[in-house]
Design a protein around this motif. Structure first.
Motif, short mmCIF file in Angstrom:
data_model
loop_
_atom_site.label_atom_id
_atom_site.label_comp_id
_atom_site.label_asym_id
_atom_site.label_seq_id
_atom_site.Cartn_x
_atom_site.Cartn_y
_atom_site.Cartn_z
N ILE A 180 0.74 -1.31 -0.15
CA ILE A 180 -0.12 0.00 0.07
C ILE A 180 0.88 1.15 0.09
O ILE A 180 0.60 2.21 -0.66
N ARG A 181 1.87 1.37 0.82
CA ARG A 181 2.74 2.41 0.66
C ARG A 181 3.50 2.56 -0.51
O ARG A 181 3.65 3.82 -1.09
N THR A 182 3.91 1.50 -1.03
CA THR A 182 4.70 1.66 -2.38
C THR A 182 3.57 2.10 -3.51
O THR A 182 3.87 2.80 -4.23
N LEU A 183 2.46 1.35 -3.36
CA LEU A 183 1.38 2.03 -4.66
C LEU A 183 1.12 3.56 -4.35
O LEU A 183 0.99 4.24 -5.15
N ALA A 184 0.90 3.78 -3.12
CA ALA A 184 0.75 5.42 -3.00
C ALA A 184 1.95 6.29 -3.38
O ALA A 184 1.55 7.27 -4.15
#
Length: 396
Positions: free
Chosen positions: A286-290
């Motif tokens: 999730i952090r990487t997608l954001a």
């Protein structure tokens, strides 16, 4: 059961597709090359062979006229395997911008045409915070002496943008061939990360520079467009950070699926079935997608600002500076967190030098130290509270 890659690149973009293909090649020996350091001559030859060094150049000069979004996504793809090559490829474009914004039309025509034809790699040796080189007039030329640290890419470059300051502290820049007599590459870079970027010292020992190689005269004011270098630099690095996070998850999750063993108290037979492992990968993804979405949004804004050219206003530049700073901060923090925390779910046997998974964290940590997030956060916070954009400077 097939596994769908979570960070699928846009292969309809030829620039990104070529970078993705090269990424597979780079990944094969990235860990070994990271340990060895030295000069990535073969990898730069690969960049040259697939035409990636001229994609951004306008079609009028033999380039492809690629957008910054394409270039920065290519940086990200390369960083998924090799942050050093991604760094060199991205920084190559900072120097092309300098030529676009600061050179005379005749110089630009000559350098861009030759660069597209020969697939030159550009680097620079003019660290702004270290005014340690000087030049004097000798007949019809300048003679450059001294040195500059943090000269990324000079060890494999074809052309180098060099800089010096006069007695009044005014800065002058010029373009010289990397093999010009008196240009001495020290090969003394010894950072914990970005091991093949050659980001060490260049010495100048009586380097002769002709007037038609000088493109920034002392005291020449920087327009908002010419002063975009910090935004370009931060854009390159934030995509190195995002690509590093993606790469850490690529390699970490492949190891987890194939080799990680369940913890003895987990109550599951396969490591991937442990709810803790699933939650942790979900959090990191999730952090990487954001971070990826913020990176693309900032790249699109960079393209819009760049299209203004010399008509770019201080307000437009300021708005871009805030967006790029925010994306850079988030990408750096995500890159550090993801590349470190992935070890929690790959396990003890993954933490070997031969596997080299730690290179992602070391690469991100090396760069985030050079441009601390604290000061970008303050700039964003000051703008948020006052509406005032940061004054153009070395890092903003």
């Amino acid at each position: 059961m097939s596994h769908h890659p979570p960070f699928e690149p846009d292969l309809s973009d030829s620039v990104v597709a070529r970078a993705a293909a090269l990424r597979a090649s780079l990944q094969a020996d990235a860990a070994a090359r990271d340990l060895a350091g030295g000069r990535p001559t073969a990898q730069i030859t690969q960049l040259r062979a697939i035409g990636l060094l001229s994609t951004w150049l306008p079609t009028a000069y033999g380039g492809e006229g690629s957008s910054w979004l394409s270039v920065l996504r290519a940086v990200r793809e390369l960083a998924r395997a090799d942050g050093a090559i991604a760094h060199l490829y991205g920084y190559h474009h900072l120097n092309l911008h300098s030529v676009r914004a600061r050179a005379t039309p005749a110089q630009r025509d000559r350098w861009f045409t030759d660069s597209a034809r020969a697939q030159w790699l550009w680097a620079n040796s003019g660290n702004t915070l270290s005014p340690t080189s000087t030049a004097r007039r000798d007949g019809d030329a300048w003679v450059l002496d001294g040195f500059r640290p943090f000269s990324s890419g000079t060890h494999v470059a074809d052309r180098i943008v060099v800089s010096w300051e006069n007695a009044e502290g005014q800065r002058t820049s010029a373009v010289v061939p990397a093999d010009r007599a008196g240009v001495v590459i020290a090969d003394d870079w010894d950072g914990i990360g970005q091991r093949q970027t050659g980001s060490g010292t260049v010495r100048f020992e009586g380097v002769r520079i002709a007037d038609d190689e000088v493109f920034l005269r002392p005291g020449a004011p920087l327009t908002p467009f010419a002063s975009l270098i910090p935004q370009l630099q931060q854009s390159v690095l934030l995509n190195v950070f995002v690509g590093s996070a993606q790469g850490a998850l690529d390699e970490g999750s492949a190891y987890t699926r194939a080799e990680s063993r369940p913890w003895i108290h987990s109550g599951v037979e396969r490591h991937v079935d442990d709810p803790w492992v699933q939650r942790k990968y979900g959090e990191l993804a999730i952090r990487t997608l954001a971070a990826t979405e913020l990176a693309d949004a900032a790249a699109r804004s960079l393209d819009a600002a760049y299209a203004e050219g010399d008509a770019l206003t201080p307000q437009q530049r300021g708005a871009l500076a805030i967006e790029v700073a925010a994306a850079n901060v988030y990408a750096g923090e995500a890159g550090l967190a993801v590349s470190e925390q992935v070890f929690e779910v790959t396990g003890a046997r993954s933490a070997t030098r031969a596997r080299g998974y730690d290179r992602f964290w070391r690469n991100v940590r090396t760069h985030t130290l050079h441009n601390p997030a604290e000061y970008k956060k303050r700039s964003v916070g000051h703008w948020f509270l006052s509406g005032d954009f940061p004054e153009p400077g070395v890092y903003r």
